[in-house]
Design an enzyme around this catalytic site. Structure first.
Site, PDB file in Angstrom:
ATOM      1  N   CYS A 196       0.824  -1.212   0.000  1.00 10.56           N
ATOM      2  CA  CYS A 196       0.000   0.000   0.000  1.00 10.56           C
ATOM      3  C   CYS A 196       0.859   1.263   0.000  1.00 10.56           C
ATOM      4  CB  CYS A 196      -0.867   0.017   1.244  1.00 10.56           C
ATOM      5  SG  CYS A 196      -1.898  -1.428   1.399  1.00 10.56           S
ATOM      6  N   ARG A 222       5.407  -0.048  -6.419  1.00 12.31           N
ATOM      7  CA  ARG A 222       5.272  -0.892  -5.226  1.00 12.31           C
ATOM      8  C   ARG A 222       4.197  -1.958  -5.397  1.00 12.31           C
ATOM      9  NH1 ARG A 222       6.489   2.304  -0.238  1.00 12.31           N
ATOM     10  NH2 ARG A 222       4.718   1.299   0.713  1.00 12.31           N
ATOM     11  N   TRP A 276      -2.814  -2.566  -1.646  1.00 11.16           N
ATOM     12  CA  TRP A 276      -2.358  -3.901  -2.037  1.00 11.16           C
ATOM     13  C   TRP A 276      -2.998  -4.818  -1.012  1.00 11.16           C
ATOM     14  CZ3 TRP A 276       1.227  -7.993  -0.884  1.00 11.16           C
ATOM     15  CH2 TRP A 276       1.590  -8.740  -2.008  1.00 11.16           C
ATOM     16  N   ASN A 302      -1.840   2.076   6.002  1.00  8.16           N
ATOM     17  CA  ASN A 302      -0.976   0.934   5.674  1.00  8.16           C
ATOM     18  C   ASN A 302      -0.722   0.192   6.975  1.00  8.16           C
ATOM     19  OD1 ASN A 302      -0.754   2.097   3.199  1.00  8.16           O
ATOM     20  ND2 ASN A 302       1.417   2.629   3.367  1.00  8.16           N
ATOM     21  N   GLY A 303      -0.789  -1.124   6.946  1.00 11.44           N
ATOM     22  CA  GLY A 303      -0.492  -1.887   8.163  1.00 11.44           C
ATOM     23  C   GLY A 303      -1.588  -2.883   8.474  1.00 11.44           C
ATOM     24  N   GLU A 313      17.497 -24.301  -1.281  1.00 10.23           N
ATOM     25  CA  GLU A 313      17.124 -22.907  -1.539  1.00 10.23           C
ATOM     26  C   GLU A 313      18.375 -22.030  -1.708  1.00 10.23           C
ATOM     27  OE1 GLU A 313      14.668 -21.399  -2.519  1.00 10.23           O
ATOM     28  OE2 GLU A 313      14.981 -19.315  -1.982  1.00 10.23           O
ATOM     29  N   LYS A 353      19.041 -19.912  -5.073  1.00  7.58           N
ATOM     30  CA  LYS A 353      19.224 -18.457  -5.035  1.00  7.58           C
ATOM     31  C   LYS A 353      20.528 -18.081  -5.725  1.00  7.58           C
ATOM     32  CE  LYS A 353      16.310 -17.239  -4.245  1.00  7.58           C
ATOM     33  NZ  LYS A 353      14.899 -17.372  -3.959  1.00  7.58           N
ATOM     34  N   GLU A 374      20.377 -18.686  -9.580  1.00 11.66           N
ATOM     35  CA  GLU A 374      19.384 -17.803 -10.210  1.00 11.66           C
ATOM     36  C   GLU A 374      19.936 -16.397 -10.475  1.00 11.66           C
ATOM     37  OE1 GLU A 374      16.077 -17.311  -7.550  1.00 11.66           O
ATOM     38  OE2 GLU A 374      14.725 -16.648  -9.126  1.00 11.66           O
ATOM     39  N   HIS A 410      27.121 -41.016  -2.397  1.00 11.14           N
ATOM     40  CA  HIS A 410      26.422 -41.770  -3.439  1.00 11.14           C
ATOM     41  C   HIS A 410      26.599 -41.140  -4.816  1.00 11.14           C
ATOM     42  CE1 HIS A 410      24.711 -44.252  -0.307  1.00 11.14           C
ATOM     43  NE2 HIS A 410      24.501 -43.135   0.361  1.00 11.14           N
ATOM     44  N   LYS A 422       9.197 -12.960 -12.847  1.00 10.59           N
ATOM     45  CA  LYS A 422       8.752 -13.006 -11.454  1.00 10.59           C
ATOM     46  C   LYS A 422       7.611 -13.999 -11.279  1.00 10.59           C
ATOM     47  CE  LYS A 422       8.645 -11.732  -7.166  1.00 10.59           C
ATOM     48  NZ  LYS A 422       9.684 -12.370  -6.339  1.00 10.59           N
TER      49      LYS A 422
HETATM   50  C1  AGP Z   1      12.442 -17.889  -6.719  1.00 11.50           C
HETATM   51  O1  AGP Z   1      13.548 -17.122  -6.462  1.00 11.50           O
HETATM   52  C2  AGP Z   1      12.060 -18.027  -8.101  1.00 11.50           C
HETATM   53  N1  AGP Z   1      11.927 -16.774  -8.735  1.00 11.50           N
HETATM   54  C3  AGP Z   1      11.037 -19.087  -8.466  1.00 11.50           C
HETATM   55  O2  AGP Z   1      11.615 -20.322  -8.176  1.00 11.50           O
HETATM   56  C4  AGP Z   1       9.649 -19.021  -7.815  1.00 11.50           C
HETATM   57  O3  AGP Z   1       9.730 -19.358  -6.472  1.00 11.50           O
HETATM   58  C5  AGP Z   1       8.711 -20.006  -8.561  1.00 11.50           C
HETATM   59  O4  AGP Z   1       8.561 -19.583  -9.891  1.00 11.50           O
HETATM   60  C6  AGP Z   1       7.376 -20.143  -7.902  1.00 11.50           C
HETATM   61  O5  AGP Z   1       6.672 -18.945  -7.886  1.00 11.50           O
HETATM   62  P1  AGP Z   1       5.407 -18.764  -6.990  1.00 11.50           P
HETATM   63  O6  AGP Z   1       5.822 -18.896  -5.579  1.00 11.50           O
HETATM   64  O7  AGP Z   1       4.922 -17.382  -7.327  1.00 11.50           O
HETATM   65  O8  AGP Z   1       4.418 -19.813  -7.377  1.00 11.50           O
END
Ligand code: AGP
Length: 604
Positions: A2, A27, A72, A96-97, A477, A481, A484, A500, A599
């Site tokens: 927001c 935002r 938002w 906001n909040g 993860e 990260k 990516e 293994h 995204k």
């Molecule tokens: C995470 O850094 C990625 N951009 C990607 O793996 C993401 O988590 C995945 O595409 C799933 O997206 P979602 O959580 O919006 O479903």
């Protein structure tokens, strides 16, 4: 997330408010609105969707004072009714909040005869101010907010005078000082075109703003002196709050986002978790014999920790599947299965399709998501919002830690109902959870140490991340990260799997990150560290602050504050996000928009 703007001056308020709101579009928002004072009194305009929709709706009006908002959604759908401002009599508010004691205030105001028209928590603020208003808006806002538990940046106007009254607690709010005009906003970006003289409001502070005067007060009504700062930022820097990338801004927001995820959902005094949003009765929960988690990417990694928690705490068997696999598999689901779909965006095509597929088996369905009103939220029976705020960087950071928090809450809730977790253990765990925001802040304060390690190994071609039990999902993860955003090849492994196959790849050129925080598998992890050290690999361990053993076996230790054994994954995640970020920064990568990635993946 927001956005708030407000104006008091001699110019046309509507055009300044609309322009300032547009500067907050980055935002993210789903609806917008404004309230202005005209000859006729208070006038309010709001719409769903784009700010241009609001512009189209606005008649030609003369006004020199008003408040505006981009919403938002976090509580209540993204509709015109739920858009801000919210009004009570001739008082309007934008906020906001999150109001933590919303239900309590709602009941009280209802009994006083107030009628609610929206599904938002904000509406209580308008009614509270109206209830206490006796000609002094500052006094009414103070009295109203003293009853509120939660977070807020809020701006009020009243049809009686050209004055904006604003207050903040744990949500940013700034005042912009002009000549014969003054401004207010939740984000400096909104104001840069108009003024660079800014006052950052403090928590539990009230501002009273007219065209030629701004006064600040504490919550007892005492005057407070504030200092004006001159802002040098350009718009791009301001959008990122001075950080070079959205990703690092969002990493830093985690102390707040984790707090917001938990807010109003935890009682460490009773050991209970309150998740009123889930449509499963205690009997329904006791009947569950299996949880099927589906998700992609980072959300899938969160799901893996969820499996561990549901089994370890609640004693419910859990499976985790990648959505794109699950949708074409032959799943075995029934009425006693709970499907948990995890998706930050709520628009991931594979997760939506997998949820639809699961529903054909009549199982119960629940989504964990960050965005209100998405396709996924329309497919499921129950939704738990992560409340992490809008995430712009392609790499998920704050939304991941908020997903983890929701999974802890859900597992504790189920465990309490299944009588698998006694009150004392639950209380202890919840007390530690409440401390996570502060602990995350301590890790962020130590980021230079992590940066040093990142830079040291940024030229590596391959990286390995090792973890066991509840650290294994975080190893995955950490690797995701890093690859990516830095394009360094990285693998996450369950440390016991090394022998293994992957051990063949370990050499002096493969840095290894070992997740070695306190866990029942700690000794086994030390053995795995020795294995990779024996092959010459440089090892960086993430370990507890009080671990006096680990430094004997590794090249570098990144220490995290001591907490409950179950909660270290949250802390290690922040460390690994920083490691990935600083590696990518050192390599000059386009961090917020990595090549080939989007995204939200809305296609199969
Ligand atoms: C995470 O850094 C990625 N951009 C990607 O793996 C993401 O988590 C995945 O595409 C799933 O997206 P979602 O959580 O919006 O479903």
């Amino acid at each position: 997330m927001c956005g708030i703007v407000a104006y008091a001056g001699e110019k046309q308020a509507t055009s300044i408010l609309v322009d300032a709101l547009k500067r907050l579009e980055y935002r993210g928002y789903d609806s917008s609105g404004l309230a202005v004072l005209t000859d006729k009194g208070l006038e309010v305009y709001k719409t769903e969707g784009q700010i241009t929709n609001l512009e189209t709706k606005l008649p030609k009006i003369e006004s020199s004072c008003g408040i505006g908002h981009t919403r938002w959604a976090t509580q209540g759908a993204p509709t015109t009714i739920n858009a801000h401002p919210h009004v009570s009599g001739n008082i309007a508010v934008v906020h906001n909040g999150i109001i933590e004691n919303y239900q309590e205030l709602y009941d009280e105001l209802k009994s006083e005869g107030y009628k609610f028209v929206s599904e938002t928590d904000t509406e209580v603020l308008a009614h509270l101010a109206h209830m206490y208003y006796k000609g002094d808006l500052v006094d009414a806002v103070i009295k109203g907010l003293k009853k509120v538990r939660g977070t807020y940046a809020a701006a009020f106007i009243c049809g009686d005078s050209k004055q904006v009254v604003a207050a903040r607690k744990d949500s940013p709010l700034i005042v912009g000082i002009g000549k014969g005009e003054n401004f207010l906003a939740s984000d400096v970006t909104a104001l840069l075109k108009y003024t660079r003289d800014i006052v950052y409001m403090h928590d539990l502070e009230i501002a009273s703003m007219t065209s030629d005067k701004i006064d600040f007060f504490d919550f007892d009504g005492n005057p407070v002196q504030e200092h004006t700062e001159s802002i040098e930022w350009n718009v791009e820097t301001a959008e990122k709050s001075g950080y070079p990338h959205f990703m690092i801004k969002e990493i830093h927001e985690q102390a707040t986002s984790v707090h917001d995820t938990m807010m109003g959902r935890i009682s460490e005094l009773t050991g209970e978790v309150m998740l009123g949003e889930i449509k499963l009765s205690n009997e329904d929960i006791m009947k569950l014999d299996r949880i099927e988690i589906i998700a992609c990417g980072t959300s899938y990694n969160a799901g893996l920790l969820g499996k561990y928690l549901f089994e370890a705490l609640a004693g419910i068997h859990a499976d985790v599947d990648i959505s794109s696999e699950f949708r074409y598999a032959n799943p075995v689901l029934c009425e006693s299965t709970l499907l948990v779909a995890i998706s930050q965006s709520g628009e991931t095509a594979d997760t939506i399709a997998a949820t639809k597929e699961a529903k054909t088996y009549n199982c119960r369905t629940l989504a964990i998501t960050n965005v209100v009103g998405t396709t996924l939220s329309r497919e499921v029976e129950s939704i738990i919002y992560t409340r992490a705020g809008h995430e712009i960087g392609v790499a998920a950071t704050k939304t991941f830690t908020s997903q983890l928090i929701v999974l802890y809450l859900l597992a504790i809730h189920f465990a309490r109902i299944n009588k698998r977790l006694d009150v004392d253990r639950s209380k202890r765990l919840l007390v530690q959870m409440k401390q996570l925001p502060g602990i995350i802040q301590q890790i962020l304060n130590n980021k230079e140490l992590i940066k040093k390690q990142a830079v040291r190994f940024s030229k590596a071609r391959d990286y390995f991340f090792l973890g066991r039990s509840l650290n294994y999902p975080i190893a995955l993860e950490g690797a995701l990260k890093l690859k990516e955003i830095s394009y360094i090849h990285a693998e996450g492994y369950a440390a016991g799997e090394l022998k293994h196959g992957p051990l063949a790849l370990i050499s002096k050129d493969t840095p290894v990150v070992a997740l070695a925080t306190r866990a029942s598998t700690y000794d086994k992890m030390l053995n795995n560290i020795k294995e990779v050290k024996a092959r010459g690999a440089p090892v960086m361990a993430i370990a507890c602050a009080d671990d006096t053993e680990i430094q004997k076996y590794v090249d570098a230790v990144i220490r995290v504050p001591v907490t409950d054994e179950l909660l270290y994954p949250v802390l290690s995640s922040v460390v690994l996000q920083l490691l990935a970020y600083y590696s990518a920064e050192d390599l000059g990568c386009p961090i917020d928009k990595p090549r080939n990635l989007a995204k939200s993946v809305t296609v199969e």
